[in-house]
Design a protein around this motif. Sequence first.
Motif, PDB file in Angstrom:
ATOM      1  N   GLY A  88       0.804  -1.217   0.000  1.00 26.51           N
ATOM      2  CA  GLY A  88       0.000   0.000   0.000  1.00 26.51           C
ATOM      3  C   GLY A  88       0.840   1.272   0.000  1.00 26.51           C
ATOM      4  N   LEU A  89       0.155   2.394  -0.275  1.00 23.87           N
ATOM      5  CA  LEU A  89       0.842   3.690  -0.386  1.00 23.87           C
ATOM      6  C   LEU A  89       1.463   4.112   0.944  1.00 23.87           C
ATOM      7  CD1 LEU A  89       1.493   6.193  -2.087  1.00 23.87           C
ATOM      8  CD2 LEU A  89      -0.803   7.061  -1.573  1.00 23.87           C
ATOM      9  N   GLY A  90       0.762   3.864   2.035  1.00 22.21           N
ATOM     10  CA  GLY A  90       1.314   4.225   3.346  1.00 22.21           C
ATOM     11  C   GLY A  90       2.608   3.460   3.604  1.00 22.21           C
ATOM     12  N   ALA A 120       3.160   7.185  12.734  1.00 23.69           N
ATOM     13  CA  ALA A 120       1.748   6.859  12.509  1.00 23.69           C
ATOM     14  C   ALA A 120       1.627   5.677  11.540  1.00 23.69           C
ATOM     15  CB  ALA A 120       1.009   8.084  11.984  1.00 23.69           C
ATOM     16  N   ILE A 121       2.467   5.655  10.506  1.00 19.78           N
ATOM     17  CA  ILE A 121       2.424   4.545   9.538  1.00 19.78           C
ATOM     18  C   ILE A 121       2.693   3.220  10.260  1.00 19.78           C
ATOM     19  CG2 ILE A 121       3.643   3.498   7.561  1.00 19.78           C
ATOM     20  CD1 ILE A 121       4.026   6.422   6.503  1.00 19.78           C
ATOM     21  N   ASP A 122       3.578   3.268  11.239  1.00 22.01           N
ATOM     22  CA  ASP A 122       3.884   2.051  12.010  1.00 22.01           C
ATOM     23  C   ASP A 122       2.679   1.540  12.794  1.00 22.01           C
ATOM     24  OD1 ASP A 122       6.463   1.973  11.183  1.00 22.01           O
ATOM     25  OD2 ASP A 122       7.310   2.888  13.003  1.00 22.01           O
ATOM     26  N   ARG A 123       1.737   2.440  13.073  1.00 20.20           N
ATOM     27  CA  ARG A 123       0.647   2.075  13.989  1.00 20.20           C
ATOM     28  C   ARG A 123      -0.682   1.796  13.287  1.00 20.20           C
ATOM     29  NH1 ARG A 123      -0.352   6.360  17.592  1.00 20.20           N
ATOM     30  NH2 ARG A 123       0.894   7.797  16.372  1.00 20.20           N
ATOM     31  N   ILE A 124      -0.742   1.999  11.948  1.00 22.41           N
ATOM     32  CA  ILE A 124      -2.025   1.726  11.273  1.00 22.41           C
ATOM     33  C   ILE A 124      -2.119   0.251  10.883  1.00 22.41           C
ATOM     34  CG2 ILE A 124      -2.453   4.057  10.420  1.00 22.41           C
ATOM     35  CD1 ILE A 124      -1.274   3.101   7.689  1.00 22.41           C
ATOM     36  N   THR A 125      -3.337  -0.175  10.640  1.00 19.60           N
ATOM     37  CA  THR A 125      -3.583  -1.542  10.167  1.00 19.60           C
ATOM     38  C   THR A 125      -4.152  -1.452   8.754  1.00 19.60           C
ATOM     39  OG1 THR A 125      -5.736  -1.414  11.224  1.00 19.60           O
ATOM     40  CG2 THR A 125      -3.984  -2.507  12.475  1.00 19.60           C
ATOM     41  N   PRO A 126      -4.157  -2.538   8.003  1.00 23.73           N
ATOM     42  CA  PRO A 126      -4.664  -2.466   6.621  1.00 23.73           C
ATOM     43  C   PRO A 126      -6.072  -1.879   6.571  1.00 23.73           C
ATOM     44  CG  PRO A 126      -3.526  -4.536   6.977  1.00 23.73           C
ATOM     45  CD  PRO A 126      -3.619  -3.875   8.327  1.00 23.73           C
ATOM     46  N   GLY A 127      -6.275  -0.983   5.600  1.00 24.91           N
ATOM     47  CA  GLY A 127      -7.570  -0.307   5.452  1.00 24.91           C
ATOM     48  C   GLY A 127      -8.189  -0.636   4.103  1.00 24.91           C
TER      49      GLY A 127
END
Length: 294
Positions: A111-113, A220-227
């Motif tokens: 993904g882009l993130g 923040a990127i480290d803390r997101i989950t797949p969306g």
Amino acid sequence: MTASPFRSAVVPAAGLGTRFLPTTKTVPKELLPVVDTPGIELVAAEAAEAGAEQLLIVTSPGKDAVAAHFADSSELERTLAARGKEKLVAKVRRAHELLDVRTVTQDEPLGLGHAIGCVRGALADDEQAFAVLLPDDLVLPTGVLTRMAQVREEFGGSVLCAFDIPREEISAYGVFDVTDTEDPDVKRVHGMVEKPAADDAPSTFAAAGRYLLDVAVFDAIDRITPGAGGELQITDAIALLISEGHPVHVVVHRGGRHDLGNPGSYVRAFVDFALEHPDYGPELRAWLTARLSD
Ligand code: G1P
């Protein structure tokens, strides 16, 4: 105080380019020409014009040709010079001279993130912000990054470029929840959602491929989950930052835009640029006019 522009510009270019198969079996989508110049060179020129010194291209294995386009081409230049083709020498040399180019490999298409997260180690310790330019998006006329840098100077945080998009097309984009500031073209962002259904979209202001991100985004990127689409979305990282009080604004770009990301809109961009080209424009216009009256 003048806007202190970013030094690094990130161009995510790791996708498979499936919409351009079979061409993209061997030719990266980012190298498809807009008249005679690859789309990624147009985007690199925009970054350089806004003050970037370094271009970080995020590529995937097998896409070496993208970086090769920016490599030294002195042998070809010598051959052209020996034939007296000075104009071509200048054209060939431009990509190499625009700015320093480095590649960062994204091993998996997550993904882009995730792609943006891959550049963390390539920034210097004192870089507080960096630009991201999606090479599918041409934002015209250029200059919005400079305006975005001014907005970061004023408000801090991160600044994105927004377009006002017809609601029926909104679900292809990251969409902003905004309120006005004193400047009609600058809005404060209170939330952001990736590819909402048209009825759920918080506004018709959509992310349009230009980002000026504070380095806080890496955490923040480290803390997101797949969306959306099962991918790590930069939209979700930005939404997380907003929820934690990080200031995010958009500059609403009222100019034009081309999407090089699918064949239909790519053709439109190609024709639009060709019509403006001094060598090809007049003849193309005459041919198109006749063709359309058939
Ligand atoms: C990406 C972003 C989206 C943005 C769009 C702009 O989506 O995820 O937020 O609005 O680019 O072109 P994609 O076009 O890769 O699906």
